[in-house]
Motif scaffolding. Structure first.
Motif, mmCIF file in Angstrom:
data_model
loop_
_atom_site.group_PDB
_atom_site.id
_atom_site.type_symbol
_atom_site.label_atom_id
_atom_site.label_comp_id
_atom_site.label_asym_id
_atom_site.label_seq_id
_atom_site.Cartn_x
_atom_site.Cartn_y
_atom_site.Cartn_z
ATOM 1 N N TRP A 142 0.826 -1.195 0.000
ATOM 2 C CA TRP A 142 0.000 0.000 0.000
ATOM 3 C C TRP A 142 0.871 1.259 0.000
ATOM 4 O O TRP A 142 0.632 2.200 -0.752
ATOM 5 N N LEU A 143 1.906 1.255 0.859
ATOM 6 C CA LEU A 143 2.812 2.403 0.933
ATOM 7 C C LEU A 143 3.469 2.638 -0.418
ATOM 8 O O LEU A 143 3.535 3.768 -0.916
ATOM 9 N N ALA A 144 3.963 1.541 -1.041
ATOM 10 C CA ALA A 144 4.631 1.676 -2.334
ATOM 11 C C ALA A 144 3.645 2.163 -3.382
ATOM 12 O O ALA A 144 3.996 2.914 -4.301
ATOM 13 N N GLY A 145 2.393 1.749 -3.258
ATOM 14 C CA GLY A 145 1.400 2.143 -4.243
ATOM 15 C C GLY A 145 0.961 3.587 -4.112
ATOM 16 O O GLY A 145 0.743 4.277 -5.103
ATOM 17 N N HIS A 146 0.813 4.070 -2.876
ATOM 18 C CA HIS A 146 0.220 5.380 -2.693
ATOM 19 C C HIS A 146 1.192 6.469 -2.268
ATOM 20 O O HIS A 146 0.930 7.642 -2.503
ATOM 21 N N SER A 148 4.661 6.464 -2.860
ATOM 22 C CA SER A 148 6.005 6.220 -3.383
ATOM 23 C C SER A 148 6.732 7.521 -3.722
ATOM 24 O O SER A 148 7.932 7.513 -3.964
ATOM 25 N N TRP A 149 6.025 8.662 -3.725
ATOM 26 C CA TRP A 149 6.718 9.933 -3.959
ATOM 27 C C TRP A 149 7.595 10.324 -2.753
ATOM 28 O O TRP A 149 8.464 11.158 -2.853
ATOM 29 N N ILE A 150 7.343 9.704 -1.588
ATOM 30 C CA ILE A 150 8.244 9.913 -0.450
ATOM 31 C C ILE A 150 9.406 8.943 -0.612
ATOM 32 O O ILE A 150 9.185 7.754 -0.780
ATOM 33 N N PRO A 151 10.658 9.457 -0.580
ATOM 34 C CA PRO A 151 11.800 8.565 -0.846
ATOM 35 C C PRO A 151 11.825 7.335 0.063
ATOM 36 O O PRO A 151 12.294 6.269 -0.344
ATOM 37 N N PHE A 152 11.308 7.460 1.290
ATOM 38 C CA PHE A 152 11.345 6.320 2.216
ATOM 39 C C PHE A 152 10.516 5.145 1.695
ATOM 40 O O PHE A 152 10.787 4.001 1.991
ATOM 41 N N LEU A 251 17.704 5.217 1.183
ATOM 42 C CA LEU A 251 16.669 5.743 2.072
ATOM 43 C C LEU A 251 15.426 4.872 2.053
ATOM 44 O O LEU A 251 14.562 4.998 2.899
ATOM 45 N N ASN A 252 15.363 4.013 1.056
ATOM 46 C CA ASN A 252 14.171 3.202 0.868
ATOM 47 C C ASN A 252 13.995 2.222 2.034
ATOM 48 O O ASN A 252 14.868 1.413 2.301
ATOM 49 N N LEU A 253 12.861 2.325 2.714
ATOM 50 C CA LEU A 253 12.679 1.526 3.928
ATOM 51 C C LEU A 253 11.940 0.225 3.673
ATOM 52 O O LEU A 253 11.897 -0.648 4.522
#
Lengths: 313, 358, 259
Positions: A142-146, A148-152, A251-253
């Protein structure tokens, strides 16, 4: 060495026991001095060859600094994530136990939180890898889908859930009890008179806490967080179990390529290491030791300053 | 109203009005909880939301509604207070969730593995099914006992030194270094033991005794701290009473001070043992892993429970289910040992502490 | 058994701080001597120097002479531990050992010094000491109960029994009744009356009536101000100190005008 202790200007005769016993317990104290000197000395002695090692001997990097940097980065990142989870929750838990829970239950609840600290870290590792990680995958998707503009949360999301965010979360759970117990102790020390003064002014419970408990406990919260950080930096086996390591600085968590941590890297590599590689791992251990020492030292210094401060009152 | 004769009448209602500011009835939060649960069940069963999402959503709904209602009826300050109370309580529940789920996982996954052959056999020549933790149990017992044997006398004596004799530079240094030792990462303790033993035994050294040394580095500061704390609790009056009877200082310490503090000290030591018995990292470094029973701590690799769990997870054999099951089984055994030690510690301090003042 | 004490020109220091200055006083054997004076005047410090108990505080030392039946208490060859076996002490707050039973508390002085006692001998000492401390009848049925199960007054008498069980020659009492209720106080004062037959007793008290009731000799201590050393102002027969003191400061203190 021991005669400075008690007696005055006279040197009265003393029984054999009163000469032998102090010597014994002093010797025990000296053992601690020697042990610590030994830790520093032997680690340095065994780690030193790594600093002068040829570039060809260092796996995956051309200098020791380049080898240790991604690991140090990963160590700090995982620990900071752990603190992000642990600090707010443990302040809440400490407040709950010290000021919100019914008096009779408070100590048993505190004991329950202490049990979290008793669980061996390898078991946190198993729990993290088999229970938690798979259940976090939908969240990462969900995080990656919505977001993903945040570098984390740039993604692509890991399909196993074995990410640095999961590791940070488990570390957070592991350091929670330390920080909670320090905060709880400090909160309970808030002078009753201050609290009653606030209540007598008509403050609600929350206003009373903001007026008296937080200002009084601020340095305690800070040093508790530092001690928790020190613990998180050194935690090994849970991270080694959970994280899938690829030694990148990122930075990708939530992806499956994560930076490793110093401690986990040692645990993963040491059993099969030989030759100069052992020295390199020991040298990274020395770096870890220095970092945790600095963090702990800072924490103690803050506590110490507070002790002086409140002693003057 | 103004025509009534009593004189106190006009002031009284004004004052009581202030004492009774509007307040939510006590049942309101509970009713909201019930409502949230009902809505949650509906969302889960009928709309088909997942558990996690449902719980988070309902919790948020509960807090928002409660704060809104309270703000309406009781005013901003009360509403803030209610918000803080909800958040703090949530934090507590949040902290206990991992504990509960972790214990549940360990018990439910570990229980099927436990049987007498699991406890009584080693991993020698086991690839798939079968095998057990016999060698690891003995290893843990031997390594931890040796560590306790070294740490308890040194830690106890250092604690006594710091409280009863220590003043001046050396005591300050020791206090400082004990603090430093408390913060040593466990893996560094393992590396230290390796770096020490490699000098005498050459590269690739693995032995149980090394593990005991590493655990001692972690355990000594715990013992020192708890000894110090307990000795400081012994009232000075007892020491003076003993001196006044013509008892030398060392006898006073051994026969009056220590017995008074001993329950607390043993509690602290037991908790310290529980802490180090679950350490994996240092033992992985210096004890190594093996499939066979080894009773000699001075000769070669020695398996311990935590390392067993780790290596069963890392190299589960073929097919891997059995290895994973063994890891959970060993995790259950280790958890039971640790929890039992903690329980014993509590019981000791509860039953054997002297009741100082009647 | 009882011994006399002769103090001449005694100064007591804590580090550089002079706590008590220039005390000279003879203390007769088989008598009760009371020290009175305002708080902080050094009477307790002086009392503790009589069995070298003040030395447990780091940096404490004395100058001057204390003679016990002519023997120098501060001779370099004297072991303070030996001194305390002969000069017993009872403290402000009752302090029985919490880990020991009533009987064990009485025997503590011997047991802690690992003197071997036969069973009959031990029970004789327990009984006689408790009888002397007027406690026997109250505790004879529960000698194995912990000492802390007694009331405050009983605990204090247990401490006195513990002190006299080692048969000291002098008994020092540091405000022994200040933590007790009036009835327990009366019991202790009666006890002091009886004990004076055999012991040299020195008692520090804040309570002037108590000093008047129990002592034959009274010494008045005073200090010129905070941070200044305490002095012995005057001493003499109790009746004289309380009726016709020589020093105006003594009279002011006794009549309640300060302190």
């Amino acid at each position: 060495m021991t005669s400075h202790a008690v007696e005055g200007t006279h040197r009265p005769p003393r029984s054999v026991g009163d000469r032998v016993f102090p010597a014994l317990v002093t010797a025990a104290g000296a053992v601690i001095l020697v042990t610590l000197a030994g830790v520093a000395l032997f680690l340095t002695y065994e780690g030193l060859p790594a600093l002068t090692a040829k570039a060809a001997d260092i796996p995956g990097a051309d200098s020791f600094a380049a080898y240790v940097w991604p690991l140090l980065y990963g160590t700090l990142l995982a620990s900071v994530l752990a603190l992000l989870f642990a600090v707010p929750v443990s302040i809440g838990v400490a407040l709950f136990i010290s000021h919100f829970a019914p008096r009779r239950l408070a100590s048993s609840l505190g004991y329950l939180v202490d049990l979290l600290a008793a669980v061996p870290s390898i078991i946190y590792g198993l729990w993290g890898i088999f229970f938690l990680a798979p259940r976090l995958v939908p969240l990462y998707d969900w995080l990656a889908g919505h977001l993903s503009w945040i570098p984390f949360f740039a993604g692509p999301a890991s399909v196993t859930g074995r990410t640095i965010l999961t590791a940070g979360f488990v570390l957070g759970v592991m350091v929670l009890p330390i920080m909670t117990s320090i905060c709880r102790e400090i909160f309970l020390q808030t002078p009753r008179l201050h609290e009653e003064a606030a209540l007598a002014l008509g403050a609600t419970r929350w206003e009373m806490i903001r007026m008296t408990v937080f200002p009084y406990g601020r340095s305690g919260i800070v040093s508790g967080a530092m001690l928790a950080l020190g613990r998180a930096l050194g935690e090994t086996i849970a991270v080694a179990t959970i994280l899938s390591v690829s030694n990148v600085v990122s930075l990708n968590l939530i992806s499956s390529t994560n930076p490793g941590t110093i401690a986990a890297n040692i645990a993963l590599k040491f059993p099969e290491a030989s030759g100069i590689e052992v020295n390199i791992l020991i040298a990274t251990g020395l770096v870890l030791f220095i970092v945790t020492f600095l963090v702990n030292f800072l924490a103690r210094a803050i506590v110490g300053r507070r002790a002086e401060f409140s002693g003057a009152n | 109203m103004a025509t009534q004769p009593p004189t106190s009448e006009p002031t009284t209602p004004k004052f009581t009005a202030r004492l009774h500011s509007p307040q939510l009835p006590r049942w309101v939060p509970w009713a909201l909880v019930a409502g949230a649960v009902a809505v949650g069940l509906a969302l889960h069963l009928m709309v088909g939301w997942g558990w996690a999402l449902t719980i988070v959503a309902c919790w948020l709904g509960y807090v928002v509604v409660l704060v809104a209602v309270s703000g309406r009826v009781e005013g901003r300050r009360k509403a803030k207070d209610r918000l803080a109370t909800s958040l703090v309580t949530t934090a507590f529940v949040l902290a206990l969730l991992p504990l509960g789920s972790l214990l549940w996982q360990v018990v439910s996954n570990g229980l099927p593995a436990i049987n007498s052959s699991f406890l009584n056999s080693s991993m020698r020549n086991v690839v798939g099914e079968g095998g057990g933790i016999f060698h690891a149990l003995w290893g843990t017992l031997i390594v931890t006992s040796l560590a306790a044997l070294m740490s308890i006398p040194i830690g106890l004596a250092t604690g006594i030194y710091l409280v009863e004799y220590g003043n001046g530079r050396m005591a300050r240094w020791i206090t400082f270094l004990v603090d430093v030792m408390t913060g040593i990462p466990s893996i560094v303790a393992g590396l230290f033991a390796y770096a020490l033993f490699v000098i005498f035994f050459g590269e690739g050294v693995r032995m149980g005794f090394g593990g005991a040394v590493a655990l001692s580095v972690l355990m000594i500061p715990l013992v020192v701290r708890s000894t110090e704390e307990m000795l400081k609790l012994v009232p000075n009056e007892l020491r003076e009473a003993s001196y006044a009877l013509g008892v030398p200082k060392w006898r006073t310490i051994v026969k009056v001070v220590l017995p008074t503090a001993i329950a607390g000290i043993i509690t602290g030591i037991t908790i310290a043992i529980a802490r180090v018995i679950g350490e994996t990292a240092p033992l992985l470094i210096i004890c190594g892993a093996t499939d066979s029973v080894n009773f000699n701590p001075f000769d070669g690799r020695m398996m311990t429970l935590p390392v067993y769990i780790y290596s069963q997870y890392k190299n589960p054999g073929f097919p891997p289910e059995f290895g994973i099951e063994r890891a959970w089984g060993a995790a259950l055994v280790l958890t039971v040992i640790v929890m039992a030690l903690n329980l014993v510690a509590r019981l000791i301090s509860y039953y054997f502490s002297p009741k100082t003042k009647a | 058994m009882a011994k006399s004490i002769d103090v001449s020109d005694l100064d007591i220091y804590y580090g550089d701080f002079l706590a008590v200055e220039g005390v000279t006083i003879p203390i007769a054997a088989r008598s009760v001597t009371a020290f009175i004076g305002p708080s902080g005047c050094g009477k307790s410090t002086f009392l503790r120097s009589l069995n070298r108990m003040h030395e447990v505080i780091p940096g404490a030392r004395v100058e001057g002479k204390i003679l016990i039946d002519g023997a120098d208490l501060y001779d370099p060859d004297v072991d303070p531990v030996e001194v305390r076996r002969q000069i017993g002490m009872v403290f402000q707050r009752p302090n029985p050992f919490p880990t020991m039973s009533i009987a064990e508390n009485v025997l503590a002085g011997m047991r802690l010094n690992s003197r071997k006692l036969k069973k009959t001998e031990a029970s004789e000492i327990v009984e006689s000491s408790l009888r002397r401390a007027n406690l026997w009848n109250e505790v004879k049925d529960r000698l194995t109960k912990p000492g802390s199960s007694l009331s405050g007054g009983q605990q204090q008498r247990l401490c006195i029994a513990r002190a006299i069980a080692v048969q000291p020659q002098v008994l020092l009492m540091d405000e022994p009744c200040s933590a007790l209720d009036p009835i327990s106080t009366t019991a202790i004062e009666d006890l002091i009356h009886e004990l004076r037959e055999d012991y040299t007793i020195v008692i520090v008290t804040h309570n002037m009536q108590q000093a008047a009731r129990v002592s034959e000799t009274t010494a008045f201590f005073n200090l010129a101000g905070v941070g200044r050393p305490g002095h012995l102002i005057e001493y003499g027969p109790t009746t004289k100190i309380f009726t016709t003191p020589e020093n105006p400061a003594t009279e002011a203190y006794i009549s309640g005008r300060f302190g």
